[in-house]
Structures are given as C-alpha cells and as structure tokens.
Design an enzyme around this catalytic site. Sequence first.
Site, PDB file in Angstrom:
ATOM      1  N   GLY A  48       5.793 -12.448  -8.700  1.00 45.41           N
ATOM      2  CA  GLY A  48       5.745 -11.694  -7.288  1.00 45.41           C
ATOM      3  C   GLY A  48       6.625 -12.066  -6.455  1.00 45.41           C
ATOM      4  N   ASP A 107      -3.872 -14.301  -0.792  1.00 45.38           N
ATOM      5  CA  ASP A 107      -5.104 -13.574  -1.025  1.00 45.38           C
ATOM      6  C   ASP A 107      -6.405 -14.409  -0.672  1.00 45.38           C
ATOM      7  OD1 ASP A 107      -7.045 -11.364  -1.221  1.00 45.38           O
ATOM      8  OD2 ASP A 107      -6.321 -10.722  -3.145  1.00 45.38           O
ATOM      9  N   LYS A 135      -3.249 -11.742   3.249  1.00 48.61           N
ATOM     10  CA  LYS A 135      -4.232 -10.773   3.498  1.00 48.61           C
ATOM     11  C   LYS A 135      -5.509 -11.176   4.478  1.00 48.61           C
ATOM     12  CE  LYS A 135      -4.541  -8.022  -0.535  1.00 48.61           C
ATOM     13  NZ  LYS A 135      -4.887  -7.606  -1.821  1.00 48.61           N
ATOM     14  N   PHE A 157      -4.592  -3.221  -0.809  1.00 48.16           N
ATOM     15  CA  PHE A 157      -3.815  -3.512  -2.232  1.00 48.16           C
ATOM     16  C   PHE A 157      -2.429  -2.998  -1.898  1.00 48.16           C
ATOM     17  CE2 PHE A 157      -2.121  -4.023  -6.253  1.00 48.16           C
ATOM     18  CZ  PHE A 157      -2.608  -5.399  -6.604  1.00 48.16           C
ATOM     19  N   ASP A 164       3.300  -6.276  -7.411  1.00 48.50           N
ATOM     20  CA  ASP A 164       3.111  -5.254  -8.487  1.00 48.50           C
ATOM     21  C   ASP A 164       1.784  -4.744  -8.609  1.00 48.50           C
ATOM     22  OD1 ASP A 164       2.023  -7.654  -9.548  1.00 48.50           O
ATOM     23  OD2 ASP A 164       1.861  -6.524 -11.537  1.00 48.50           O
ATOM     24  N   ARG A 170       7.255  -3.325  -8.561  1.00 47.53           N
ATOM     25  CA  ARG A 170       7.837  -4.544  -8.004  1.00 47.53           C
ATOM     26  C   ARG A 170       9.358  -4.194  -7.356  1.00 47.53           C
ATOM     27  NH1 ARG A 170       5.194  -8.805  -9.640  1.00 47.53           N
ATOM     28  NH2 ARG A 170       4.527  -9.058 -11.865  1.00 47.53           N
TER      29      ARG A 170
END
Length: 183
Positions: A48, A107, A135, A157, A164, A170
């Site tokens: 990521g 997250d 988040k 999300f 992704d 991505r």
Amino acid sequence: MNRDLAHVLISQDRIRQRVHELGEQIAGDVNLIEDSEASLVLIPVMTGAMVFCADLIRQLPFKLRLELVAISSYPGKSMASKGVKMASEVPKNLEGKHVLIVDDILDSGHTIAVLKSLIQEQNPASVRVCVLLEKQRRDGPPVAKADYVGFPIPDEFVVGYGLDFDGYYRNHPEIAVLKPEAR
Ligand code: IMP
Ligand code: MG
C-alpha cells in the site's frame, strides 16, 4: 473515472501539496538528529505504501536507506480485518538506527502496532511512523499512533494512490471512495 469509484476524496494536487509539506516536516525533524547521517532507515509497508513512499522520499534531501516490509491485513475479498499477516521478514540491522515506518493508512492501528514492536526488539535509536491517511473510526481511536499524518479521512473504504481493494485500483492517481456494490 473508473465506474467502481463513487467519488474523489483527495485530488492529485492536494496529495502532491501535502506530501511536499510532510517532507519538509520530516526533514526539519531529521535535521535535529545529530547522528542522522547514514543512520536513517525508511521502512515502507508493502504494497500500500509503495506510491506514497516513492513520492515522499523525493522530498527528503538527505542520506537514507530504504528497507521494505510486506504485511497484509485484508487478505482476499473479505472486508473484515483478519489480523496482521507478515508476508516478509522484518528488516535487520536496525540497532542504533533512526527508523521511519511509512504506510498508506492507519485504520485499526494493528499493522503499525505489530510492526513497531518487532522493530523495537532490535533496539533502534528511534522509531517514528508516517501515514498518508488516518481513518476517523466510528469504533474508537486506533491502537497505534502516527507521528506524521497526511490527511484524516472519514470512516469509508478508499482506494487509489497505492491503496487497493482485493489488489485492484492501486494505480488510480487520486484517493477515491469505492462504491459499496464494488466490494
Ligand atoms: P490497520 O491494521 O487496521 O491499521 O490497517 C491498516 C492496513 O489496512 C493498511 O496498511 C491498508 O493496507 C489496509 N486498509 C485499511 N483501510 C483501508 C482502506 O480504506 N482502503 C484500503 N486499504 C485499507
Ligand atoms: Mg497496508
């Protein structure tokens, strides 16, 4: 725009501007470290953080090493976090180094918490965390903190700029919210 994406949350221009600011902030802090020369190690969390880290390091005008670590948190199609899975070894020889973990998004914080404790076992001089996104979770704050945060985002999300869903999106150049029906 890709038809699976509901709307753009953060544009390319805003990302570019913020990555530049983060670079300045990190560089300012690194300049305070007397022994920083050749002792700085950036650890991007694959996959990521790939796009973010590629842009960030070009805003850091000093000597540093890059060491990758691969971790997956949402294996397969499931949205529910199945815990943190180390998909590579933790980089070695971090003793006495100033480590900066770079990730796409904070997250629950479990990814960062696990990685940080594994790194700390090697007695680095310092460990800091930089994430592009954090988040704002409905079910409370994350279990780990980031020292540098690009953008706080709502509890949705998101994909793009390295993030992704099930391995896709991505390459989308901005941060976008995925349509619920695309998940
Ligand atoms: P945590 O361990 O719950 O903090 O999860 C962090 C990891 O989950 C990140 O490194 C991402 O790979 C993934 N993740 C969490 N939220 C999202 C999202 O909205 N889009 C894409 N990946 C996410
Ligand atoms: Mg990740």
